[in-house]
Write a protein that holds these residues in place. Structure first.
Motif, PDB file in Angstrom:
ATOM      1  N   VAL A   1       0.852  -1.184   0.000  1.00  0.00           N
ATOM      2  CA  VAL A   1       0.000   0.000   0.000  1.00  0.00           C
ATOM      3  C   VAL A   1       0.890   1.236   0.000  1.00  0.00           C
ATOM      4  O   VAL A   1       1.847   1.309   0.778  1.00  0.00           O
ATOM      5  CB  VAL A   1      -0.916   0.032   1.246  1.00  0.00           C
ATOM      6  CG1 VAL A   1      -1.854   1.239   1.190  1.00  0.00           C
ATOM      7  CG2 VAL A   1      -1.697  -1.261   1.380  1.00  0.00           C
ATOM      8  N   VAL A   2       0.588   2.202  -0.860  1.00  0.00           N
ATOM      9  CA  VAL A   2       1.285   3.487  -0.851  1.00  0.00           C
ATOM     10  C   VAL A   2       0.277   4.546  -0.432  1.00  0.00           C
ATOM     11  O   VAL A   2      -0.768   4.707  -1.069  1.00  0.00           O
ATOM     12  CB  VAL A   2       1.884   3.825  -2.228  1.00  0.00           C
ATOM     13  CG1 VAL A   2       2.489   5.228  -2.219  1.00  0.00           C
ATOM     14  CG2 VAL A   2       2.950   2.798  -2.603  1.00  0.00           C
ATOM     15  N   ALA A   3       0.575   5.246   0.666  1.00  0.00           N
ATOM     16  CA  ALA A   3      -0.357   6.226   1.217  1.00  0.00           C
ATOM     17  C   ALA A   3       0.403   7.484   1.627  1.00  0.00           C
ATOM     18  O   ALA A   3       1.642   7.503   1.658  1.00  0.00           O
ATOM     19  CB  ALA A   3      -1.084   5.642   2.427  1.00  0.00           C
ATOM     20  N   ASP A   4      -0.324   8.539   1.935  1.00  0.00           N
ATOM     21  CA  ASP A   4       0.292   9.769   2.407  1.00  0.00           C
ATOM     22  C   ASP A   4       0.998   9.520   3.731  1.00  0.00           C
ATOM     23  O   ASP A   4       0.612   8.641   4.514  1.00  0.00           O
ATOM     24  CB  ASP A   4      -0.761  10.870   2.576  1.00  0.00           C
ATOM     25  CG  ASP A   4      -1.360  11.296   1.245  1.00  0.00           C
ATOM     26  OD1 ASP A   4      -0.666  11.152   0.221  1.00  0.00           O
ATOM     27  OD2 ASP A   4      -2.517  11.748   1.222  1.00  0.00           O
ATOM     28  N   SER A   5       2.028  10.309   3.988  1.00  0.00           N
ATOM     29  CA  SER A   5       2.855  10.094   5.183  1.00  0.00           C
ATOM     30  C   SER A   5       2.095  10.336   6.486  1.00  0.00           C
ATOM     31  O   SER A   5       2.539   9.904   7.546  1.00  0.00           O
ATOM     32  CB  SER A   5       4.092  10.998   5.134  1.00  0.00           C
ATOM     33  OG  SER A   5       3.717  12.356   5.030  1.00  0.00           O
TER      34      SER A   5
END
Length: 380
Positions: A332-336
């Motif tokens: 999963v790539v998400a906002d920090s």
């Protein structure tokens, strides 16, 4: 400018057991003024396509047409194409200006006056950001500057077709991004017909009016960047676009859900799909996944974060899904500011329109696309 037609092109290097099929029945059509990108891994045959158009290799079968005229038997210097190679190939004893002017002083291009040379060189070097380097020699330049000079030497020359073989490969990431924007602008301004080769999916998506994905000398898919991103024809294309790669799961349909090795993923199945023996592969891009519980029209499941890596303003999470963190791992790539940490149990969801459905895996072969999950679904 001109159209380019590549018809049933085949090329083999070597003989007998050592023979390698570089191109196998390649068919491509590039429109007048189109910026066409050929994308593929090393050894896919990308450079051989360019050399075939330029007349630098002899092919066993097929034909190349430029502006509707067959190039069979036409020597490279009569084809009016300009090619930028991955290597710089600059004259070490000449200044940057003289390197750029060399094609304009050739009898094959009609020999431009000194004023015309100056005008064309100024226009190209300003766009490429090398106008301050004109009095330097190649030995005084960085690798990135040399590559821009080599690219400028091609673009400064009027041609029916520009052939660009990974011209940004030696630039650092920041300069590559800058050059992508400038190169696209230059192509739009000049309305050139360009055939551009790269292994970088970001370059392909950013530059191409259309993209051809090549694998082992064969064309896998041709389409606009939007079409190839949203509807990859198989898992090879799906994996070629995107970093991290698309998540792929082998699943079995039954009792209202698609089940993977790690547990129940609860994916509704579109009515128009006929899943062989109830099996399929689903693909989910890491950036399409959202943290948090989903609502109607979403795919939802739960997992435990096993790894969290910071990527600047983004975070990359490895999430094990299924009972007790089963064997399915989702990237999963998400906002920090997502707020998840290693060891946390998290809910994940995404819109059904972003779920890619492929045929079940057949050994090491890539699975063909069956369709996408939609609102139209049934229960078993």
């Amino acid at each position: 400018m001109a159209t380019v037609r590549i018809a049933n092109l085949s090329k083999t290097y070597g003989n007998g057991k050592s023979a390698v099929e570089a191109l196998v029945g390649v068919d491509l059509s590039i429109g007048d003024g189109e910026f066409f990108v050929v994308l593929g891994p090393s050894g896919a045959g990308k450079t051989t396509v360019l050399k075939s158009v330029a007349g630098l290799v002899d092919v066993e079968a097929g034909d190349v047409e430029i502006a509707g005229v067959s190039m069979e038997g036409v020597e490279p210097y009569h084809r009016n194409v300009a090619m930028a190679f991955e290597s710089y190939a600059l004259y070490p004893q000449k200044t940057v200006f003289d390197n750029l002017a060399s094609p304009l002083r050739s009898g094959r291009t009609g020999r431009y006056t000194a004023q015309q040379q100056q005008q064309r060189i100024e226009a190209v070097t300003t766009t490429l950001g090398i106008d301050h380097l004109l009095k330097r020699f190649p030995r005084e330049l960085s690798n990135g500057q040399r590559q821009r000079v080599a690219l400028g030497r091609v673009l400064v020359r009027p041609a029916d077709v520009y052939l660009l073989d990974e011209p940004l490969s030696h630039l650092d990431a920041k300069l590559r991004a800058q050059m992508r924007a400038e190169l696209k602008q230059l192509g739009d301004m000049s309305n050139t017909t360009s055939l551009y080769v790269t292994h970088d999916y970001q370059e392909a998506l950013a530059l191409g009016n259309r993209i051809a994905v090549l694998r082992a000398g064969r064309v896998v898919q041709v389409g606009t960047p939007e079409e190839i991103w949203r509807r990859p024809v198989d898992t090879f294309v799906a994996k070629a676009l995107g970093q991290p790669e698309i998540n792929l799961f082998d699943v079995t349909a039954g009792q209202g859900a698609l089940r993977g090795a790690g547990g129940d993923l609860s994916v509704p199945v579109p009515r128009h799909l006929d899943l062989p023996e109830g099996r399929a592969r689903i693909g989910i891009r890491p950036r399409d996944l959202q943290l948090g519980p989903g609502g109607p029209g979403t795919l939802s499941f739960r997992g435990r974060v096993s790894l969290a890596e910071r990527l600047g303003r983004l975070m990359e999470f490895s999430v094990d899904v299924g009972p007790q963190g089963g064997s399915e791992r989702v990237i999963v790539v998400a906002d920090s500011d997502a707020g998840a940490r290693e060891g946390d149990v998290v809910d994940l969801h995404l819109s059904l329109e972003n779920v890619h459905v492929f045929a079940p895996a057949a050994g090491a072969e890539d699975s063909r696309r069956l369709g996408s999950a939609t609102e139209e679904r049934v229960s078993w």
